[in-house]
Write an enzyme that holds these catalytic residues in place. Structure first.
Site, mmCIF file in Angstrom:
data_model
loop_
_atom_site.group_PDB
_atom_site.id
_atom_site.type_symbol
_atom_site.label_atom_id
_atom_site.label_comp_id
_atom_site.label_asym_id
_atom_site.label_seq_id
_atom_site.Cartn_x
_atom_site.Cartn_y
_atom_site.Cartn_z
ATOM 1 N N GLU A 145 65.332 1.765 24.492
ATOM 2 C CA GLU A 145 64.239 1.039 25.136
ATOM 3 C C GLU A 145 63.825 -0.136 24.249
ATOM 4 O O GLU A 145 63.461 -1.191 24.730
ATOM 5 C CB GLU A 145 63.071 2.002 25.347
ATOM 6 C CG GLU A 145 61.921 1.422 26.100
ATOM 7 C CD GLU A 145 60.867 2.464 26.355
ATOM 8 O OE1 GLU A 145 60.767 2.921 27.498
ATOM 9 O OE2 GLU A 145 60.130 2.816 25.406
ATOM 10 N N CYS A 167 51.407 1.559 26.593
ATOM 11 C CA CYS A 167 52.431 1.573 27.646
ATOM 12 C C CYS A 167 51.854 1.730 29.050
ATOM 13 O O CYS A 167 52.587 1.649 30.025
ATOM 14 C CB CYS A 167 53.462 2.655 27.376
ATOM 15 S SG CYS A 167 54.483 2.287 25.928
ATOM 16 N N HIS A 216 61.269 -4.377 28.754
ATOM 17 C CA HIS A 216 62.168 -4.102 27.640
ATOM 18 C C HIS A 216 63.541 -4.709 27.915
ATOM 19 O O HIS A 216 63.919 -4.926 29.063
ATOM 20 C CB HIS A 216 62.362 -2.593 27.448
ATOM 21 C CG HIS A 216 61.120 -1.851 27.111
ATOM 22 N ND1 HIS A 216 60.544 -1.876 25.862
ATOM 23 C CD2 HIS A 216 60.326 -1.060 27.875
ATOM 24 C CE1 HIS A 216 59.457 -1.126 25.867
ATOM 25 N NE2 HIS A 216 59.297 -0.620 27.080
ATOM 26 N N HIS A 231 66.264 -7.129 35.840
ATOM 27 C CA HIS A 231 65.175 -8.018 36.232
ATOM 28 C C HIS A 231 64.364 -7.457 37.397
ATOM 29 O O HIS A 231 63.857 -8.200 38.240
ATOM 30 C CB HIS A 231 65.687 -9.437 36.521
ATOM 31 C CG HIS A 231 65.999 -10.174 35.265
ATOM 32 N ND1 HIS A 231 67.195 -9.987 34.604
ATOM 33 C CD2 HIS A 231 65.287 -11.051 34.535
ATOM 34 C CE1 HIS A 231 67.205 -10.734 33.517
ATOM 35 N NE2 HIS A 231 66.050 -11.381 33.440
#
Length: 138
Positions: A126, A22, A28, A65
């Site tokens: 997530e 990560c 996600h 986005h």
């Protein structure tokens, strides 16, 4: 009684001090559920679903986005700003746990305007198998 409204958005992030995968730039497909508890009014509603959308949707639109960037991640922050990318800068690592706190803090003041609402929770997926949640009383 409890009602629930669902929201979805796509977003990128990374965890700069994480030792695992990560720490890389990734994204996600997030799902958020806002659970609201309280007593229905004379019309049989705790709160109108439209009102819940009016409270939560601006936050979702801000994140959709976008790249959620920790304000300490100067390298990525500079790149995104230089290239005029959609960016949300936050003072915390963008874990799903911290995102629950972020959403709860942003929406709690609006829910206080509804006398029938006594408690709310935010639950964020997530991934399809990973979720965090936070419950708060009004």
């Amino acid at each position: 009684m409890k009602i629930t409204k669902e929201f979805k958005w796509e977003m990128g992030h990374r965890l700069i001090n994480h030792p695992g995968k990560c720490r890389n730039v990734h994204g996600h497909s997030y799902q958020l559920w806002v659970d609201i508890e309280g007593e229905p009014d004379e019309n049989g509603m705790i709160i109108d679903f439209y009102d819940v959308s009016q409270i939560v949707k601006p936050l979702v639109e801000e994140l959709d986005h976008a790249f959620m960037c920790h304000d300490q991640d100067s390298e990525i922050l500079a790149y995104l700003q230089r290239n005029e990318m959609k960016l949300v800068v936050v003072p915390f690592p963008s874990t799903v746990e911290n995102m629950c706190i972020y959403f709860a803090e942003k929406i709690k003041p609006a829910f206080k305007d509804y006398s029938n609402v006594t408690e709310f929770a935010v639950r964020i997926h997530e991934t399809s198998s990973s979720e965090a949640s936070l419950t708060d009383k009004l």
